[in-house]
Structure formats: structure tokens, C-alpha cells
Design an enzyme around this catalytic site. Structure first.
Site, PDB file in Angstrom:
ATOM      1  N   PHE A 112      -5.569  -1.233  -2.526  1.00 43.02           N
ATOM      2  CA  PHE A 112      -4.713  -1.349  -3.765  1.00 43.02           C
ATOM      3  C   PHE A 112      -3.371  -2.288  -3.331  1.00 43.02           C
ATOM      4  O   PHE A 112      -2.636  -2.991  -4.079  1.00 43.02           O
ATOM      5  CB  PHE A 112      -3.894  -0.232  -4.054  1.00 43.02           C
ATOM      6  CG  PHE A 112      -2.848   0.174  -3.202  1.00 43.02           C
ATOM      7  CD1 PHE A 112      -3.079   1.118  -2.104  1.00 43.02           C
ATOM      8  CD2 PHE A 112      -1.569  -0.076  -3.526  1.00 43.02           C
ATOM      9  CE1 PHE A 112      -2.147   1.902  -1.517  1.00 43.02           C
ATOM     10  CE2 PHE A 112      -0.408   0.591  -2.738  1.00 43.02           C
ATOM     11  CZ  PHE A 112      -1.046   1.600  -1.721  1.00 43.02           C
ATOM     12  N   LYS A 113      -3.134  -2.567  -1.762  1.00 48.08           N
ATOM     13  CA  LYS A 113      -2.150  -3.273  -1.356  1.00 48.08           C
ATOM     14  C   LYS A 113      -2.249  -4.737  -1.700  1.00 48.08           C
ATOM     15  O   LYS A 113      -1.375  -5.474  -1.777  1.00 48.08           O
ATOM     16  CB  LYS A 113      -1.964  -3.090   0.097  1.00 48.08           C
ATOM     17  CG  LYS A 113      -1.483  -2.002   0.451  1.00 48.08           C
ATOM     18  CD  LYS A 113      -1.067  -1.648   2.036  1.00 48.08           C
ATOM     19  CE  LYS A 113      -0.316  -0.318   2.344  1.00 48.08           C
ATOM     20  NZ  LYS A 113      -1.282   0.912   2.183  1.00 48.08           N
TER      21      LYS A 113
END
Ligand code: PLP
Length: 434
Positions: free
Chosen positions: A106-107
Site C-alpha cells: 500500500f505504500k
């Protein structure tokens, strides 16, 4: 919109200053001076809006003093070019998959948004910016990929030799161009210390505009709101039909991701509860029980991206709730789980629902199960924050099966690693100054 330092509210910055500095001069975290509310009509028409259109409405108030609408649109088109599906496991549980981006974590969302912003700012400043970042794994790959080819920005990534997974190492050492990797003979803490020393070293800062790309930067933190809105868009028809309340369970380490979701709720997103699910690093669950915030040394677990003993973003959550435990607990709970419970959950999710979760997602699932025991009339979404292959060994061993490696990863594994080795701060300084 101005941003103020939580430690000294009179220290204010524009969006641009907050992004370039990362942290306020008093070392406080920047926080928006108000959280705007979205119109009820926005939520009524959300199903007819594209992800970029949703992103424009959500991010515009936070950026509009600095970014034109067309700049923001261009940024969002780059950031949101992959899917964020909600995969339904039961009638009341879904997994929000945040791992379809270039580095499968998700980063990618925050890293790309920040990279695009800095690219734009350096273009207008005409002075190159050097991003220095220490990584224990996932951050390095997402930052490397997000900043690749962004003009006017040089990236230097420090990682601890032998302490990141082979896939993670390849993701941050094989890109070339404006991305350079330093393999540090030491631990993650050593890497982080070197980065901090560089920020205070006048020999360097007189010559270079340094910035950090860690999760406290507002340009990494705030865009994480977007996928909570996208999940709501996907679930709205079934929520309208079932009348269930929406809750999110977020596997949390530094608490940036969950804090972004809570900002989304402040803007009007109809979510009744947020659950922070942690591993054995349970400073926040302890705080919720005892009312006292007591930082600890971090403990190593199988969900290692959440091995954080003093989560930086928690002060933002407190700020949002007027520093009142009694206000916070109305819409927020926190639970902690052991490695043994995590593995058991991974097996249960596979056996009962035919779904493969990696350790972080499994902890999110456990948080949801715990909360739903007393709150049956809810639809719970847990965030699956990384692709299972990013935690290949533990997933294969726990589930007793072999995972198929996605093409993106097979490609990266065949590339040649390029990293310079350093063993102390002088090594870093020489590298930056040369
Ligand atoms: C970074 C990370 C987390 C923790 O997110 P925070 O915003 O720090 O709470 C959870 N899962 C994975 C896979 C991560 O990489």
C-alpha cells in the site's frame, strides 16, 4: 489550508513547505489546521465518479493553495493507475486489497503521491532535492519505484545488509537512474541514525536540499485516505441494501494508514468504527486499556512492517480527538495479536474462505473478528496491506503451499543488484557530497 506543528501550534507551513521539510522545525508532526467536510451530495453521487474524480474532491482542499486543479489531476492519474478491489470473504467481511501497485504494497500510493509533488516543486524551484530514506523493507521499494525518473529529485536509500528479504533488496537496488542504494553494514536503527545525523550536518545541508520520504510526510500520509473512499464506493450498494454499518480494521505499525482513514471519516465518510490491529508491539492497545502512553522497545514479529515501539502518527490521532481518551474510544478500538494467533488466522482464512492472507492482513482480520463479536450488525473491511509473496517464506511455511510469483517480481529478481556498501556515517557523507 495551512499545516501546524502539533508540538507548537504557532509554527505554520504551507502544503509545499510541509512536504519539503517533512517535519516541523521543532520536530513536531504537521497537521492540517482544519478538516474540511465533503457535501452529502458527494457521497450520493460517489458511485458515478471515477477514482481520479473522487481523489480530486478529497485532496483538493488540502492542496489547493499550492497545486492547481490540473496539477493535482495529473498527479492523481499517476498515483491511481491500479485497482483497489474489496474481495468479499463472507456476508459481513471483506478484504480491501492494497497490493496491486508496482511494488505490491500500500505504500505505493503515498510514495507516488509524494514523488509527484516533489517533482513539481523542484521544477518550480530549479534546485535539485535529495531524498534520504532508511528502510527496513517495504518503504524502500515503494519510494524507489515512486521516485524513479522524477526529474530534479535524487533518491538515496539506506538498508541494513542481510536484513531485508531478497525480493525487497532487488526492488530497491535494481532500478538505476536517479535511485541509488546504500547497503549498510548494520541494523535498521543504524540506518535511521545515519539519516538523522545527515539532516543535522551543516556541511551537507549548506550544499543540498535534503528531505525525507518517511510516513510522517503529509504528502505520503494524506493520500492514503483515497482508498477508504474507493472501498466505500464499491460497497455502497450492498450497504444500502443490508443496512449494516461500515467498519475498518487496519493492521497498524506507525499508525499513518489508520490515521488517514480517520481523517476520511472526519470529512464525512460514513464509517462507524476504526479498529487498529497490532502485533506484539502493543503500545496503542495498552493506551486504550490503561489511558497511559508508554513507548516500548520494538519486538521482532512475523508481521515485521509493524514492529514499531513508538508509533509516530499516534499523536495525530490524539490531536484529531482533542487529546481525550473518552472521545477517541467512541470510534476507535485497538487489539494486539501474537505470532501464533496470526498464523492460526492465516490457516483459518485459507481453509474457511479459500483466501491467502499474509501476516499483516491476517492481523487486520483478527481485529475485525474481535470487534464483530459484540457488533454483529456491521460490515467489516480489513486492509490487506501487502501481497502474500512479499512475505513468501512465512506464508508458504504456514499454509504448506507454494505461491505463484507475479510477473512484476520475477522480472525484478532477474535484474542485477547495484548498491554501494558503507559501514559508518562518513561513508554516507562522502557518498552524498561527491
Ligand atoms: C508499513 C506497513 C504497515 C503499517 O502501516 P502504518 O501506516 O505504519 O501503520 C502494515 N503492513 C505493511 C505490509 C506495511 O508495509
Amino acid at each position: 489550508m495551512k499545516y501546524f506543528s502539533i508540538d507548537t501550534p504557532s509554527l505554520k507551513a504551507s502544503f509545499k513547505e510541509a512536504v519539503i521539510k517533512g517535519i516541523a522545525p521543532d520536530k513536531g508532526l504537521y497537521y492540517p489546521d482544519h478538516i474540511p467536510s465533503l457535501d452529502a451530495s458527494f457521497f450520493e453521487r460517489i458511485e458515478s465518479l471515477s477514482p481520479v474524480e473522487i481523489g480530486l474532491e478529497v485532496m483538493r482542499p488540502f492542496t489547493k493553495d499550492i497545486l492547481s486543479k490540473s496539477d493535482l489531476k495529473k498527479i492523481l492519474e499517476t498515483v491511481l493507475d491500479f485497482d483497489f478491489p474489496v474481495v468479499s470473504l463472507t456476508e459481513s467481511v471483506g478484504s480491501l486489497e492494497l497490493f496491486h501497485g508496482p511494488t505490491l504494497a500500500f505504500k505505493d500510493v503515498g510514495a507516488r503521491f509524494m514523488a509527484q509533488c516533489l517533482g513539481l516543486f523542484s521544477e518550480k524551484n530549479q534546485a535539485p532535492i535529495t531524498v534520504l530514506v532508511a528502510t527496513s523493507g517495504d518503504t524502500g521499494g515503494a519510494v524507489a519505484n515512486g521516485f524513479l525518473g522524477v526529474e530534479g529529485v535524487e533518491v538515496v536509500i539506506l538498508y541494513p545488509s542481510g536484513k531485508v528479504s531478497p525480493i525487497q533488496e532487488k526492488q530497491l537496488t535494481t532500478l538505476g537512474q536517479n535511485i541509488r542504494a546504500l547497503e549498510v553494514d548494520g541494523t535498521f536503527d543504524d540506518c535511521q541514525k545515519m539519516v538523522k545525523t545527515a539532516f543535522l550536518d551543516k556541511d551537507i545541508t549548506d550544499h543540498k536540499q535534503l528531505t525525507s520520504a518517511n510516513s510522517i510526510n503529509v504528502a505520503r500520509w494524506l493520500p492514503q485516505m483515497l482508498y477508504y473512499f474507493l472501498a466505500y464506493k464499491a460497497l455502497k450498494p450492498s450497504l444500502d441494501k443490508s443496512g449494516k454499518e461500515l467498519v475498518f480494521s487496519v493492521p497498524s505499525g506507525n499508525f499513518g494508514n489508520i490515521c488517514a482513514g480517520m481523517v476520511a471519516r472526519e470529512m464525512g465518510l460514513p464509517v462507524t468504527h476504526f479498529i487498529a490491529a497490532t502485533n506484539a508491539n502493543k503500545v496503542v492497545p495498552n493506551f486504550m486499556k490503561q489511558g497511559k502512553y508508554q513507548p516500548e522497545k520494538s519486538i521482532a514479529t512475523i508481521s515485521n512492517a509493524m514492529d514499531v515501539g513508538d508509533p509516530s502518527n499516534f499523536v495525530r490521532i490524539l490531536q484529531m480527538n482533542q487529546n481525550e481518551h473518552s472521545i477517541l474510544e467512541k470510534g476507535f478500538s485497538a487489539f494486539s495479536f501474537t505470532d501464533a494467533e496470526t498464523k492460526e488466522a492465516m490457516r483459518a482464512i485459507a481453509q474457511e474462505h479459500g483466501y491467502t492472507a499474509e501476516p499483516h492482513g491476517a492481523i487486520g482480520y483478527l481485529g475485525l473478528v474481535e470487534y464483530q463479536k459484540d457488533h454483529p450488525n456491521t460490515y467489516g473491511v480489513f486492509l490487506e496491506t501487502a501481497h502474500p509473496v512479499k512475505f513468501l517464506e512465512v506464508v508458504e511455511e504456514t499454509l504448506g503451499k507454494t505461491l505463484t510469483i507475479p510477473k512484476k517480481i520475477v522480472e525484478v529478481l532477474s535484474k542485477q543488484k547495484q548498491a554501494s556498501k558503507i559501514s559508518n556515517y562518513e561513508g554516507l557523507k562522502d557518498f552524498i557530497m561527491q
